[in-house]
Design a protein around this motif. Structure first.
Motif, mmCIF file in Angstrom:
data_model
loop_
_atom_site.group_PDB
_atom_site.id
_atom_site.type_symbol
_atom_site.label_atom_id
_atom_site.label_comp_id
_atom_site.label_asym_id
_atom_site.label_seq_id
_atom_site.Cartn_x
_atom_site.Cartn_y
_atom_site.Cartn_z
ATOM 1 N N LEU A 25 18.339 13.531 -35.146
ATOM 2 C CA LEU A 25 19.373 13.036 -34.150
ATOM 3 C C LEU A 25 19.346 11.557 -34.266
ATOM 4 O O LEU A 25 17.862 10.988 -33.831
ATOM 5 N N VAL A 26 20.252 10.650 -34.814
ATOM 6 C CA VAL A 26 20.000 9.310 -34.739
ATOM 7 C C VAL A 26 21.057 8.752 -33.725
ATOM 8 O O VAL A 26 22.236 8.915 -34.078
ATOM 9 N N ALA A 27 20.620 8.142 -32.564
ATOM 10 C CA ALA A 27 21.676 7.514 -31.455
ATOM 11 C C ALA A 27 21.626 6.263 -31.595
ATOM 12 O O ALA A 27 20.833 5.376 -31.310
ATOM 13 N N LEU A 28 22.865 5.835 -32.096
ATOM 14 C CA LEU A 28 23.249 4.259 -32.550
ATOM 15 C C LEU A 28 24.009 3.799 -30.987
ATOM 16 O O LEU A 28 24.924 4.021 -30.676
ATOM 17 N N GLY A 29 23.281 2.936 -30.287
ATOM 18 C CA GLY A 29 23.543 2.264 -29.086
ATOM 19 C C GLY A 29 23.447 0.850 -29.012
ATOM 20 O O GLY A 29 23.400 0.121 -29.937
ATOM 21 N N THR A 30 22.517 0.478 -27.786
ATOM 22 C CA THR A 30 22.102 -0.981 -27.845
ATOM 23 C C THR A 30 21.010 -1.212 -28.832
ATOM 24 O O THR A 30 20.753 -2.265 -29.340
ATOM 25 N N GLY A 31 20.198 -0.137 -29.056
ATOM 26 C CA GLY A 31 19.258 -0.045 -30.029
ATOM 27 C C GLY A 31 19.496 1.365 -30.786
ATOM 28 O O GLY A 31 20.440 1.750 -30.921
ATOM 29 N N ILE A 32 18.351 1.756 -31.406
ATOM 30 C CA ILE A 32 18.453 3.248 -32.022
ATOM 31 C C ILE A 32 17.360 4.134 -31.331
ATOM 32 O O ILE A 32 16.259 3.974 -31.159
#
Length: 312
Positions: free
Chosen positions: A121-128
């Protein structure tokens, strides 16, 4: 609970992964006040529901035994025995987990990665943020801090990262990166932007990833170029992840995933071309998270329930 730098979001979750009730409070900056807030939210929800245990999804380094927070950049805890403290306050079993690990569990039990044996799972937000499932189990590394995929170096000597390195993946593929790319493109191609430039005229600091995505939807050429750059780096980074772990599915989550129709198909093409042995190996399916903003809450609850049922 999903304990983030801005808010503490909590939910009562049943064994089917359904969210029955929710609560939210602002995240205090002081350690004692943060624990007061968590205990208060637990008691609030507990007054309305029968609760078996508490799972805390934390944006930081959680020790391998999941009892303490070693470091959290946007929270007050430093080497803090958080689980023990909260257990004393609420009288319930408490389990800690890294927030993206919890999200990985949520998507594996109830969402896009259901039934998978090897998944990322790769969560793309302010960072990763990232979570890995190997042979059906979370991979936390030797000391509980894996996997920091966002700090893989993709551009040697590239953009500076708050971690102290240069060229990290999250500096080219995140909400923050999307804004930075758009600012660079606006400076390089003055006059080409039809939507974004008028919105942020004279104030480059007002460029945000969300604003760039909105402008791209409205047909702004610069915003669309920035989205294409994000797609390229997402594909390149996912190819690196696949070369190491060979997942059957990769789930894309985080706030940036809300704009997936603008970049995900192109990212899949980059991924398919950049992976080692392209055209001669099976490719991971790449999907967006099914549980949205609630995925870490659902995963933390599932882990807490599992722990509550396990005899000591």
């Amino acid at each position: 609970m999903d304990v983030g730098g801005t808010s503490v979001r909590a939910g009562v979750v049943d064994e089917r992964g359904s969210l029955l009730d929710t609560a939210r409070v602002a995240t205090p900056t002081e350690e004692g006040a943060l624990e007061d807030a968590i205990a208060g939210v637990v008691e609030d929800l507990r007054n309305r529901h029968e609760v078996a245990g508490v799972g805390l999804a934390v944006a930081g380094f959680v020790a391998r035994d999941r009892r303490s927070v070693m470091f959290a950049p946007h929270l007050a805890w430093r080497g803090a025995p958080v689980a023990d403290r909260i257990e004393k306050r609420v009288g319930l079993p408490v389990l800690l987990e890294h927030d993206v690990n919890a999200a990985m569990v949520g998507e594996h039990r109830f969402g896009a990665a259901r039934g998978a044996h090897v998944a990322a799972l790769v969560a793309l937000g302010t960072g990763i943020g990232a979570g890995l499932l190997l042979d059906g189990k979370l991979f936390r590394g030797a000391y509980g801090v894996a996997p920091e995929l966002g700090h893989l170096t993709v551009v040697r000597g590239g953009r500076p990262c708050p971690c102290g390195k240069y060229g990290c993946w999250e500096r080219y593929c995140s909400g923050t990166a999307l804004a930075a790319t758009a600012v660079e493109l606006l400076a390089r191609h003055p006059g080409r932007s039809t939507v974004l430039a008028p919105q942020v005229a004279g104030d480059p600091g007002s460029v945000t990833g969300r604003r760039v995505a909105g402008a791209a939807r409205d047909g702004d050429p610069i915003a669309q170029l920035a989205m294409a750059e994000l797609a390229k780096w997402l594909g390149e980074g996912l190819a690196l992840v696949a070369d190491v772990f060979d997942p059957e599915i990769i789930v894309i989550g985080g706030g940036v995933s809300e704009s997936a129709p603008l970049f995900l198909d192109e990212a899949r093409e980059h991924y398919a071309g950049a992976i080692t042995g392209a055209r001669y190996r099976p490719l991971a399916r790449i999907r967006t998270a099914h549980l949205g903003d609630d995925t870490a809450i659902v995963g933390a609850a599932a882990l807490a329930l599992e722990a509550a049922k396990t005899p000591v």
